[in-house]
Design a protein around this motif. Sequence first.
Motif, PDB file in Angstrom:
ATOM      1  N   SER A  63       0.811  -1.203   0.000  1.00 31.09           N
ATOM      2  CA  SER A  63       0.000   0.000   0.000  1.00 31.09           C
ATOM      3  C   SER A  63       0.851   1.263   0.000  1.00 31.09           C
ATOM      4  O   SER A  63       0.351   2.347   0.252  1.00 31.09           O
ATOM      5  N   ASP A  64       2.130   1.140  -0.240  1.00 33.87           N
ATOM      6  CA  ASP A  64       3.021   2.286  -0.302  1.00 33.87           C
ATOM      7  C   ASP A  64       2.564   3.207  -1.430  1.00 33.87           C
ATOM      8  O   ASP A  64       2.505   2.793  -2.591  1.00 33.87           O
ATOM      9  N   PRO A  65       2.233   4.481  -1.122  1.00 36.34           N
ATOM     10  CA  PRO A  65       1.748   5.367  -2.182  1.00 36.34           C
ATOM     11  C   PRO A  65       2.716   5.509  -3.333  1.00 36.34           C
ATOM     12  O   PRO A  65       2.302   5.749  -4.465  1.00 36.34           O
ATOM     13  N   GLU A  66       4.026   5.381  -3.080  1.00 33.77           N
ATOM     14  CA  GLU A  66       5.001   5.544  -4.146  1.00 33.77           C
ATOM     15  C   GLU A  66       4.928   4.418  -5.168  1.00 33.77           C
ATOM     16  O   GLU A  66       5.432   4.550  -6.283  1.00 33.77           O
ATOM     17  N   LEU A  67       4.320   3.298  -4.781  1.00 34.04           N
ATOM     18  CA  LEU A  67       4.245   2.154  -5.677  1.00 34.04           C
ATOM     19  C   LEU A  67       2.875   2.008  -6.323  1.00 34.04           C
ATOM     20  O   LEU A  67       2.633   1.058  -7.044  1.00 34.04           O
ATOM     21  N   ARG A  68       1.977   2.956  -6.065  1.00 32.92           N
ATOM     22  CA  ARG A  68       0.618   2.840  -6.571  1.00 32.92           C
ATOM     23  C   ARG A  68       0.302   4.024  -7.478  1.00 32.92           C
ATOM     24  O   ARG A  68       0.787   5.136  -7.286  1.00 32.92           O
ATOM     25  N   GLN A  69      -0.526   3.772  -8.477  1.00 33.30           N
ATOM     26  CA  GLN A  69      -0.876   4.793  -9.450  1.00 33.30           C
ATOM     27  C   GLN A  69      -1.846   5.805  -8.859  1.00 33.30           C
ATOM     28  O   GLN A  69      -2.770   5.445  -8.126  1.00 33.30           O
ATOM     29  N   VAL A  70      -1.628   7.059  -9.178  1.00 32.49           N
ATOM     30  CA  VAL A  70      -2.595   8.083  -8.809  1.00 32.49           C
ATOM     31  C   VAL A  70      -3.800   7.937  -9.737  1.00 32.49           C
ATOM     32  O   VAL A  70      -3.641   7.899 -10.961  1.00 32.49           O
TER      33      VAL A  70
END
Length: 312
Positions: A63-70
């Motif tokens: 769930s790391d925001p850096e690894l997930r698409q906006v």
Amino acid sequence: MISVFCASLMRCLLRRRMRGHRTFCPGPKAAARLCPAAARPVVLRGDFLPDGTDAPRSRSVMSDPELRQVPDETVRRQVRSLLRTARAATLASLEAGTGHPQATRVALATDFDGSPLLLVSRLSAHTSALLAETRCSLLVGEPGKGDPLAHPRLTVFGRALPVERDDPLHARARRRFLARQPKAELYVDFPDFLFFHLTVTRGALNGGFGRASDLASGDIVDEGANDLVDAENAVSAHMNGDHADAVDAIAAHRVGMAEAGWRLATLDMRGFELLRGDRLARVEFLTPVRTLDDVRAAFVGLTAEARETKRS
């Protein structure tokens, strides 16, 4: 175990350094590679705590925001397609009395704004669960050929509230549900059956390997009132009764299914669902519609596009 390994490794490197050995002293990036990301929790907002409130909670690197698409419009379009064309979903609820997680399959429809609608029997365990605890989640997305985890799926989190028969929402929920699930006509009015409306709080899209997004409620449902809510039934009846050939032409062009017999099932401000047998497909408008004139222009444009493509 991973955290213990990382701590032991760092102590060993430090001891060697202090003894005068020329050794590698990892920097932050190197240390991150040595200590797997799973050992480094990140904090995101939006998880439910036992008292039912939203608060931060430690979560894994998945769930790391850096690894997930906006989420962008392409993501939202995929979300609408997954949710609004699903005829069934996996419902996760908390068992009444024990609080143990339980999962079951339920038939599904969506309201005009995209909010999930469920029709369930009071005799079912998951109905008792929802009446005791409104928090739940739905999983939609069917696996295809090959690795089932390579296919997109969507989890929607929210609170499921019963829709009483004297509630103004009940008539619309019944109409939209039967438009997608016509066989439910056999039992929809049984006294032990009731509708639930799921108020969406957030969601999570897994579009396949390496494509994941955390979603706000606004990425899933259309917020704000729309004058077409009450006109939807008349639009569907008009298109299916007077322009069945146009509906088939649109299905052939936009869905890739040339068989006749498609029907306009449900409509919303961003598109509509076509039904033929057990097949449910979504077609999106080029721009959102808000008035009957917008709807008329949108269908005229789609029909002309479909017939022009067929001629060429």
